[in-house]
Design a protein around this motif. Sequence first.
Motif, PDB file in Angstrom:
ATOM      1  N   THR A 252     -10.145   9.422  11.148  1.00 27.72           N
ATOM      2  CA  THR A 252      -9.041   9.607  10.201  1.00 27.72           C
ATOM      3  C   THR A 252      -7.645   9.510  10.816  1.00 27.72           C
ATOM      4  N   TYR A 253      -7.510   9.147  12.083  1.00 27.11           N
ATOM      5  CA  TYR A 253      -6.190   9.174  12.732  1.00 27.11           C
ATOM      6  C   TYR A 253      -5.120   8.312  12.059  1.00 27.11           C
ATOM      7  N   PRO A 254      -5.413   7.109  11.559  1.00 25.09           N
ATOM      8  CA  PRO A 254      -4.338   6.268  11.001  1.00 25.09           C
ATOM      9  C   PRO A 254      -3.498   6.953   9.931  1.00 25.09           C
ATOM     10  N   TYR A 255      -4.085   7.844   9.162  1.00 21.43           N
ATOM     11  CA  TYR A 255      -3.295   8.490   8.114  1.00 21.43           C
ATOM     12  C   TYR A 255      -2.182   9.348   8.714  1.00 21.43           C
ATOM     13  N   GLN A 256      -2.391   9.887   9.929  1.00 21.07           N
ATOM     14  CA  GLN A 256      -1.373  10.723  10.543  1.00 21.07           C
ATOM     15  C   GLN A 256      -0.129   9.902  10.910  1.00 21.07           C
ATOM     16  N   VAL A 257      -0.350   8.677  11.365  1.00 23.39           N
ATOM     17  CA  VAL A 257       0.768   7.796  11.701  1.00 23.39           C
ATOM     18  C   VAL A 257       1.565   7.472  10.441  1.00 23.39           C
ATOM     19  N   ILE A 258       0.865   7.117   9.376  1.00 25.10           N
ATOM     20  CA  ILE A 258       1.537   6.796   8.116  1.00 25.10           C
ATOM     21  C   ILE A 258       2.289   8.013   7.590  1.00 25.10           C
ATOM     22  N   ARG A 259       1.664   9.188   7.656  1.00 22.44           N
ATOM     23  CA  ARG A 259       2.304  10.405   7.153  1.00 22.44           C
ATOM     24  C   ARG A 259       3.576  10.724   7.934  1.00 22.44           C
ATOM     25  N   SER A 260       3.522  10.609   9.264  1.00 17.75           N
ATOM     26  CA  SER A 260       4.707  10.910  10.074  1.00 17.75           C
ATOM     27  C   SER A 260       5.864   9.986   9.726  1.00 17.75           C
ATOM     28  N   ARG A 261       5.559   8.717   9.491  1.00 17.66           N
ATOM     29  CA  ARG A 261       6.619   7.769   9.160  1.00 17.66           C
ATOM     30  C   ARG A 261       7.155   7.989   7.752  1.00 17.66           C
ATOM     31  N   LEU A 262       6.316   8.444   6.859  1.00 12.02           N
ATOM     32  CA  LEU A 262       6.773   8.751   5.510  1.00 12.02           C
ATOM     33  C   LEU A 262       7.691   9.975   5.490  1.00 12.02           C
ATOM     34  N   GLN A 263       7.442  10.921   6.395  1.00 11.11           N
ATOM     35  CA  GLN A 263       8.137  12.197   6.341  1.00 11.11           C
ATOM     36  C   GLN A 263       9.407  12.250   7.183  1.00 11.11           C
ATOM     37  N   THR A 264       9.628  11.288   8.064  1.00 11.41           N
ATOM     38  CA  THR A 264      10.766  11.383   8.966  1.00 11.41           C
ATOM     39  C   THR A 264      12.066  10.962   8.266  1.00 11.41           C
ATOM     40  N   TYR A 265      13.191  11.062   8.984  1.00 13.56           N
ATOM     41  CA  TYR A 265      14.502  10.736   8.434  1.00 13.56           C
ATOM     42  C   TYR A 265      14.575   9.273   7.984  1.00 13.56           C
ATOM     43  N   HIS A 266      15.233   9.032   6.836  1.00 10.01           N
ATOM     44  CA  HIS A 266      15.500   7.675   6.346  1.00 10.01           C
ATOM     45  C   HIS A 266      14.224   6.820   6.392  1.00 10.01           C
ATOM     46  N   SER A 267      13.147   7.397   5.918  1.00  9.47           N
ATOM     47  CA  SER A 267      11.835   6.760   6.085  1.00  9.47           C
ATOM     48  C   SER A 267      11.734   5.418   5.356  1.00  9.47           C
ATOM     49  N   GLU A 268      12.283   5.324   4.149  1.00  6.44           N
ATOM     50  CA  GLU A 268      12.135   4.086   3.387  1.00  6.44           C
ATOM     51  C   GLU A 268      12.868   2.926   4.051  1.00  6.44           C
ATOM     52  N   ALA A 269      14.063   3.195   4.572  1.00  8.10           N
ATOM     53  CA  ALA A 269      14.835   2.138   5.223  1.00  8.10           C
ATOM     54  C   ALA A 269      14.188   1.702   6.536  1.00  8.10           C
ATOM     55  N   ARG A 270      13.598   2.639   7.255  1.00  4.04           N
ATOM     56  CA  ARG A 270      13.041   2.334   8.575  1.00  4.04           C
ATOM     57  C   ARG A 270      11.621   1.799   8.523  1.00  4.04           C
ATOM     58  N   PHE A 271      10.810   2.365   7.625  1.00  7.92           N
ATOM     59  CA  PHE A 271       9.371   2.078   7.685  1.00  7.92           C
ATOM     60  C   PHE A 271       8.761   1.513   6.410  1.00  7.92           C
ATOM     61  N   GLY A 272       9.502   1.484   5.317  1.00  6.29           N
ATOM     62  CA  GLY A 272       8.951   0.973   4.073  1.00  6.29           C
ATOM     63  C   GLY A 272       8.773   2.073   3.047  1.00  6.29           C
ATOM     64  N   LYS A 273       8.517   1.669   1.814  1.00  2.74           N
ATOM     65  CA  LYS A 273       8.413   2.604   0.697  1.00  2.74           C
ATOM     66  C   LYS A 273       6.962   2.889   0.341  1.00  2.74           C
ATOM     67  N   GLY A 274       6.614   4.164   0.346  1.00  3.85           N
ATOM     68  CA  GLY A 274       5.273   4.565  -0.060  1.00  3.85           C
ATOM     69  C   GLY A 274       4.204   4.229   0.968  1.00  3.85           C
ATOM     70  N   ILE A 275       3.001   4.692   0.690  1.00  5.26           N
ATOM     71  CA  ILE A 275       1.879   4.488   1.610  1.00  5.26           C
ATOM     72  C   ILE A 275       1.625   3.004   1.833  1.00  5.26           C
ATOM     73  N   ARG A 276       1.605   2.239   0.755  1.00  7.12           N
ATOM     74  CA  ARG A 276       1.319   0.807   0.881  1.00  7.12           C
ATOM     75  C   ARG A 276       2.404   0.096   1.670  1.00  7.12           C
ATOM     76  N   GLY A 277       3.670   0.453   1.399  1.00  6.79           N
ATOM     77  CA  GLY A 277       4.769  -0.190   2.108  1.00  6.79           C
ATOM     78  C   GLY A 277       4.750   0.101   3.598  1.00  6.79           C
ATOM     79  N   ALA A 279       2.111   1.093   5.411  1.00  7.14           N
ATOM     80  CA  ALA A 279       0.915   0.485   6.006  1.00  7.14           C
ATOM     81  C   ALA A 279       1.106  -1.019   6.203  1.00  7.14           C
ATOM     82  N   SER A 280       1.721  -1.683   5.216  1.00 10.17           N
ATOM     83  CA  SER A 280       1.946  -3.131   5.320  1.00 10.17           C
ATOM     84  C   SER A 280       2.891  -3.464   6.471  1.00 10.17           C
ATOM     85  N   LYS A 281       3.937  -2.652   6.622  1.00  9.50           N
ATOM     86  CA  LYS A 281       4.910  -2.921   7.685  1.00  9.50           C
ATOM     87  C   LYS A 281       4.284  -2.687   9.054  1.00  9.50           C
TER      88      LYS A 281
END
Length: 327
Positions: A252-277, A279-281
């Motif tokens: 289950t480790y990949p979800y932790q990477v996605i969660r950390s990027r979703l929760q950090t500062y300015h997440s949408e601009a840096r890593f994409g929008k939502g889980i799908r965004g 993961a795609s990036k």
Amino acid sequence: MNDNHARLSPALVETIAGLAAGTSSTLAVHPLDVIKTRLQIQRNTSTTPVNAFGILRALLKNDRPIQSLYRGLTPNLVGNASSWAIFFYFKSIIESQLLLFHNRVHPSAFITHDGSTTASRNELSPADYFLASGISGTLITLSTNPIWVLKTRMLSSDKGSEGAYESMWHGARQVFRNEGLRGFYRGAGISLLGNSHGAVQFAVYEPLKNVWRRYLAREEPERAEGQQLEKLGNTATLVISGSAKIVAGSVTYPYQVIRSRLQTYHSEARFGKGIRGVASKIWKEEGWRGFYRGLGTNIVRVLPATWVTFLVYENVRYYVPRLGEQR
């Protein structure tokens, strides 16, 4: 329920044990959690790769290295301690209800070889443990996600840097002011998915405990009639808990990477929008390896944390009822 638990309910004992375990493990391995979080939010777009030792050196070169290593301790401590306490409380209740359900539906399943009846946990199946842990984890996620948002942002920044939260309470005010209530639930969807980690872990841990106890009962039948098998030995606890954690973490480790990027500062601009965004990036920029950033550090971190957690948990849940009896 045996006589040792007559004064304290099993759920209360589990709560106390979970609180002690969560506090101990958090204090022991928090610096590794800081490093892991910063690795998870790194994007592999630089010619100079970032690794755990590089982040550790940067933290130690800070004017206040201890404060850097324990940055974000308050939300991590509050989150972990309360999560483990509440998790084991609900897990105990749900398991008891599952036992009652099975007893009513299949009463013969609770008859032992000598004709006596039992309501032992050993009668639960891996699927039962998976279900109990999954439901408990869902309740924890919904109640503690705001704490994890603050923790992730504090661990991923140095105190005094631009936009960094000065404290947990300062961060809470900033999130509410700038993002509203929705800001506290960033990453909640992926965290709910991540409950599969705990569910898998306990679906492995509890059955392995039962297997070990049955083995001891065969090897030392005179002890099977007493209370000694209720407590795992420390060595058995280390082996069983470590094995369960490695299995669950690897799956289950990949979800932790996605969660950390979703929760950090300015997440949408840096890593994409939502889980799908997100993961795609990750897939586009880093490939499958991006989903396992920080895995090595995580393994180093989670095994000591797991060992401390379950050693404290198993010992506290065994001795607390007995301390009450001695009074």
